[in-house]
Structures are given as C-alpha cells and as structure tokens.
Design an enzyme around this catalytic site. Structure first.
Site, PDB file in Angstrom:
ATOM      1  N   SER A   1     -56.998 -19.160 -28.160  1.00 30.32           N
ATOM      2  CA  SER A   1     -57.205 -19.358 -29.600  1.00 30.32           C
ATOM      3  C   SER A   1     -58.212 -20.475 -29.833  1.00 30.32           C
ATOM      4  O   SER A   1     -58.281 -21.438 -29.053  1.00 30.32           O
ATOM      5  CB  SER A   1     -55.884 -19.732 -30.264  1.00 30.32           C
TER       6      SER A   1
ATOM      7  N   TYR B   1     -47.816 -23.327 -33.197  1.00 27.46           N
ATOM      8  CA  TYR B   1     -48.769 -22.342 -32.690  1.00 27.46           C
ATOM      9  C   TYR B   1     -49.786 -23.004 -31.763  1.00 27.46           C
ATOM     10  O   TYR B   1     -50.003 -22.571 -30.630  1.00 27.46           O
ATOM     11  CB  TYR B   1     -49.485 -21.657 -33.869  1.00 27.46           C
TER      12      TYR B   1
END
Ligand code: ZN
Length: 657
Positions: A541, A554
């Site tokens: 990510s 996250y």
C-alpha cells in the site's frame, strides 16, 4: 447401445450433407464410440463445378472438428477420383498425402481433411462412419482378439490387421477390401484401432454402426467384461501436497519445462493404481493409435521417474538412435503417472491438455480391464507405437504449435480473487497460461471464470485450517504451486487512535498480516519445489510510505506485512524463491469504491470526482488491470533477478518519492 435416430429430428436435415451432419452428431454424443475428436465420417456427393461439369466429391470430416458439434462447414470437400487414384500408389509419405488432400479440395477455406480421407474414398458406399468404439477396441486388444472378432461378425465384416493410420492403412484396406468383401459386407474392423460401417443412406450406415458395436458389447457382457465393478479403493492419505509437488518437479525436469500434474483419486483411478498386477497390465502401451497421438506414451512410473527415463532411453536406442538428437525429441514428458496413493496423475502444459489425457486414460483403464477379463490384454508392439508417435504428421503439427504462453504448466494462488485487484491478477495469470486457484470469502469466487485452468474456493484467510486445506487442494488439483499473490486485505473505515479499541485493531491485523503469515508458511514447501522457482508478490500500500490520519490499524498492518515480505526474501533466497511487493494507490475500480464514497471523498478534498481519481503527479488513472500487469511482470522473466523489491504504482506521489 441405443440407436438415437429420430425420424422427426432427421426431417429437419434435408440434403445429403445435412444428414451427414445429423448422424455424425449422433455418433459424437456417444462417448464410448468417440472420445476427444476420435472417429470420422464422410459422404460422397455428385456436384456441379463452376464450369458446369459434374464431379464426385468426398465430404470428409476436417481436422479440428468434433463429431458431436460438427456443422456442414466441418466437412472438407475433396475430389473423389483423385483420392481413389492415390490409393493405387505403392508409396506416399504423410507430408505428400496431406499435400494431395489439401490441393484437391474444392473449397480453399475448408479445414484440412482427415488423415483417413483416402480410406473413406475407397469404400464404395455413399455414407461411411468410423469410430474407435471401446467395445471393439477392448476385444481386438486381447490375445485371441482376431478369433473373437471372426466369431462375432462372421462374413459381415472385412478384417484389417493393425496398420498405423495414414497412407499405408488406406492402401492395405483397399487391397484387403477388394479381395475379401462380399454382398454381405456391411462393415470393416481395424484391429487395435476401430470399426467402419457403411451404407447408401445416412440412416443405414449409422444404424449398422450401432448394431455392430452392440454385438461387441454383448460379447463382452456375456463374458462379464462390459459393466465393470468399481470396488471402493483404499484412501488413507491425509497430506499429499509435498509428495505431489516433488513428483511434479521431477516430471517437469524430465520434460524440460513446467507441467501441471492433476491427480484423480476416485475409486476408478485409485482402484486401478492399487491393483497387484498393475505393472503387468498397464505397461503394455495405449489402447488405440489415436490415444498414442494424443497422449504420447502412457508409461507406468510408480514414483520412479528415473526408471521411466532409463526405459525411454532404451526405447530410443532400440528403435531410433538418430532420434536422440535433442532437436528431434519434441516432447519427452510422461503424460500419465499411476501411483497407489496419488491415483491417476495426468500431466500437461495446460489444464485442458491434462484433462484430455485423464479422460483418455480412464477409457484406457477400462479397455485394459475388459481385455483382462477376456483372457489377457495385448496392445500394439512397441515399434508400432513409436511409429505413430513420431510419424511425420505429428512432427509437423508439433512444430506448427508455436511458443507456449508465458506461464504454461505453472500454478498460481491468488487471495481475495473475487473482485478488484485479485480478480484482475487471476484473469491476467490465466491469460498467460497459468492454472489459477482463486480464494475469497465471497461465494462468487466459485464461478468467477469458466476456464478449465481455474478453481475458485470459498476460504476465509483468517481460518488457519482452511488455508492448510486450500494449499492441499491446490496440490491435488494442479500439482503444486509456483506463484503466490497475497492480495486479500481490508481497508476499514477511518478511526483515530484515541478511539481505537483492541478488537478492531486485532481484526485488521488478523486479515492484513496474520493470514499472510499462515499462507506463506503453508505455501513455502510447495514454492520451493516449483520447477522454475517460486515467486511471491505482495500487494502492499502507498500508506506504508505515506500514511494518513485515521488509518493507524490499516497502515501499521500493511507496514508489518511489508517487513514480513522483506524477511521472507532473506530467508527463502536459498530456495530460489523471489518475494517482491507492489504499492498501489488510488485504484478506484475495486468494488469498495461506490459512486457515493467517491463523491464524499472528493468533496472532502474540495475536488471533482475526476480530479480526485487522478490526484497524482502524472494525473493518470490507475486501474486494477494496471496493477495486475505489474504483478504478472514480477512473476515473469523481467524480474527474474529481483527479490525484496518494492515498487509503487500510484501515478507518482510527492510523499512516496
Ligand atoms: Zn481411426
């Protein structure tokens, strides 16, 4: 065997060729007559050419068409007189024969006529039907096959000894038929090969085929050799994955390229593979010449690939020392491996090929068992099998086949494959020739791709046992694992640290981090046995380099996953396994981004949706397909010398750069 002719149905097929289509399809429906393109049919029709002259044309099944689904366009029109004249030659090699067939067609766009076209031409009947009926082949492949065939058919049939398909077979059939045929002849038996029936109408030729094959079935039934018992096989195996992957690696090494190894462990296959007399009954070559062509050899290997290799070398020494030149050995891979624990292992460069091999070997097992019940299976002499395998036509066909796809014979496991980036990765990998096991919690995964190389499986990545079962299923279905794409993850709603509870935090870590540890640990034993070395691609990510407020769980979980991948790159380099990571950002075609969410996010930044979507330095859209292409490239030769790398795919981001 049931006669499927139906007057009402037949009435819709109005001319001679249409009726040829109709009864060809009826034959094609019966898998014990024709399997995977085996068998062919023809009709002789008088037509008028462009000069107004009358010509007799043989419409014979073209290559590449299946009888079950054939259309009029699947029959190649060839001038009959020329074919009959060819049968009078003493010699014609296969390349010359195909040239004669192709240059005497009356339609340039028609498919190449069947290699058995001349044989159809010389039979003096309008309709000719040819199949490789299981019942007939079972009887001809026994020790006293010839005697039994004479007993069953008496004067009704002309009997041809075994000759390899091609010109010689047509020439010899011509000779024997002219000598032996009488007014009573309604068909022809080709020993170790199949059966012909013929007649003046489509209905007569077809009905005779059914009647003649039924006689063979009845003979088998009378000797308790038609409906075979299927006793339950012993299946005590639990974990077979490493065994299977090891065997696949050996077979692939022997072949010189990766192969799928698909195991079949039902009672039919396991029962056969567990027979005490397996070595004796299975080592005798395939059931018919066509099977040789499609499967190459069908050796029994047990687990001993080296023995296979020695056997194969001896074969070359005896029959064709010159063929040992590696350039002329186009395909040395075994196609079938029988093993008392693994059952029937079908090998192939694609799932489609391996499935054909398995279907054919299932039929071969029954042919062998039936013949055994009739007093002993006897296949063709090895020399003939060799001839069929390496005849000119086969060689030409193999040469024409071209380069296989990038990941032919390789296997990928993709997590979170039902949508978005995971789905795109699975689709790209399939397109590049890989077999793919896709897992997801969404049941849509099961039917995501209608493709023989795809298996979809519902699996929650946080279920450790479920992961272990999935990896086992992957090995049993396809033979091991070459590429692992770690994509499944969640991007939960924003939550600041001061209200971040432990349960929420743990859930995100369970899915984004711990599940991937389970997957990597379970997959490692298979990845290290991958024929071309294992590859792992992690979908990371942008948040690792450029986190945002509210995404603590996250971002922390993805950062930890990133670190896990780096450690794996260090630990697994010795096994040749490469682990690389992509860091996508702003991929909006992934289901979680509904129009509403997009609009509210865009408003939050004071941007239009379009501006929000291309909020990167290059002002470009990033799609799940773009990410999948990069993932596929990371599994391919471009990244062959790269491990532990991280690559952004985000259109350029000031904070990442
Ligand atoms: Zn045939």
């Amino acid at each position: 065997m049931q006669n499927l002719w139906n007057d009402q149905e037949a009435a819709q097929f109005t001319d001679d060729l249409a009726l040829r289509v109709y009864t060809s399809r009826l034959l094609g429906k019966e898998k014990t007559l024709v399997l995977h393109g085996g068998g062919n049919t023809s009709v002789k029709i008088r037509t008028r050419n462009i000069l107004g002259e009358e010509e007799d044309i043989l419409y014979v099944k073209g290559s590449g068409w299946d009888l079950e689904t054939i259309e009029a366009a699947g029959f190649s029109p060839v001038r009959l007189d020329h074919l009959v004249a060819l049968a009078g030659l003493t010699e014609l090699n296969d390349i010359q024969m195909v040239n004669e067939l192709r240059t005497h067609m009356t339609l340039a766009s028609a498919p190449t006529p069947s290699v058995e076209a001349i044989l159809h031409a010389i039979l003096p009947f309008k309709y000719v039907d040819h199949t490789h009926a299981d019942a007939v082949v079972s009887i001809t492949n026994t020790r006293d096959g010839l005697q039994r065939i004479r007993e069953i058919y008496g004067e009704d049939m002309v009997i041809i000894p075994y000759v390899m398909p091609g010109f010689d077979l047509a020439r010899i059939c011509h000779e024997i038929y002219s000598r032996d045929a009488t007014d009573k002849t309604i068909g022809m038996i080709l020993m170790n090969h199949g059966i012909f029936s013929f007649g003046e109408t489509a209905k007569i030729a077809y009905s005779r085929m059914i009647e003649l094959v039924s006689r063979a079935e009845n003979h088998l039934a009378a000797h308790q050799a038609w409906n075979l018992p299927r006793p339950a096989a012993t299946d005590e195996a639990e974990s077979l994955r490493v065994d299977i992957a090891g065997l696949r690696r050996e077979a692939s090494r022997e072949a010189g390229f990766p192969l799928l190894l698909m195991t079949h462990r039902d009672d039919h296959c396991l029962g056969f593979a567990q027979r005490d007399d397996l070595k004796v009954i299975s080592q005798q070559g395939p059931a018919t010449p066509d099977h040789v062509i499609r499967t190459k050899r069908v050796p029994l290997l047990g687990r001993d690939i080296a023995a296979y290799s020695r056997q194969y070398q001896a074969y070359f020494d005896e029959y064709a020392p010159q063929a040992r030149d590696p350039k002329t050995i186009l395909d040395r891979a075994p196609r079938v491996i029988l093993d008392p624990q693994l059952g029937l292992c079908a090998l192939g460069r694609s799932a489609k090929d391996a499935n054909i091999v398995a279907d054919i070997y299932r039929q071969t097992m029954d042919t062998i068992l039936r013949a055994e019940r009739l007093g002993g299976y006897r296949a063709l002499p090895a020399k003939d099998i060799f001839d069929v395998e390496y005849w000119d036509l086969e060689q030409a066909k193999l040469k024409k086949a071209g380069a296989p796809p990038l990941f032919a014979g390789e296997i990928a496991l993709v997590t979170g494959a039902a949508s978005g980036i995971g789905k795109a990765c699975a689709g790209h990998l399939l397109k590049q020739g890989a077999a793919v096991l896709g897992i997801d919690i969404d049941p849509a995964i099961e039917t995501l791709f209608d493709h023989p190389g795809f298996m979809g499986r519902v699996c929650d990545v946080t279920d450790t046992q479920g992961i272990s079962d999935t990896v086992e299923a992957c090995a049993r279905k396809f033979g091991g694992l070459d590429m692992l794409i770690l994509n499944a993850g969640i991007f939960p709603a924003s939550r600041p640290i001061d209200s971040l509870d432990k349960a929420f935090w743990n859930k995100v870590f369970d899915i984004n981090l711990d599940a991937n540890l389970d997957l990597m640990r379970e997959c490692h034993p298979l990845l290290r046995l991958a024929p071309k070395a294992g590859r792992v691609v992690i979908i990371g990510s942008k948040n690792i380099a450029a986190p945002g407020p509210g995404a603590a769980a996250y971002s922390a979980s993805k950062a930890a996953l990133n670190q896990l991948g780096r450690i794996a790159a260090l630990e697994w380099a010795g096994d040749g396994i490469r682990i690389n990571t992509v860091h996508p950002d702003a991929v909006f075609d992934t289901g979680i981004w509904s129009d509403d969410i997009l609009q509210s996010r865009a408003r939050h930044y004071g941007l239009s949706v379009e501006e929000y979507k291309t909020k990167n330095l290059l002002k470009t859209h990033i799609t799940s397909h773009d990410v999948a292409e990069l993932v596929v490239a990371m599994c391919g030769p471009l990244f062959e010398k790269t491990t532990g790398a991280q690559l952004p795919i985000d259109g350029g981001n000031e904070r990442v750069i």
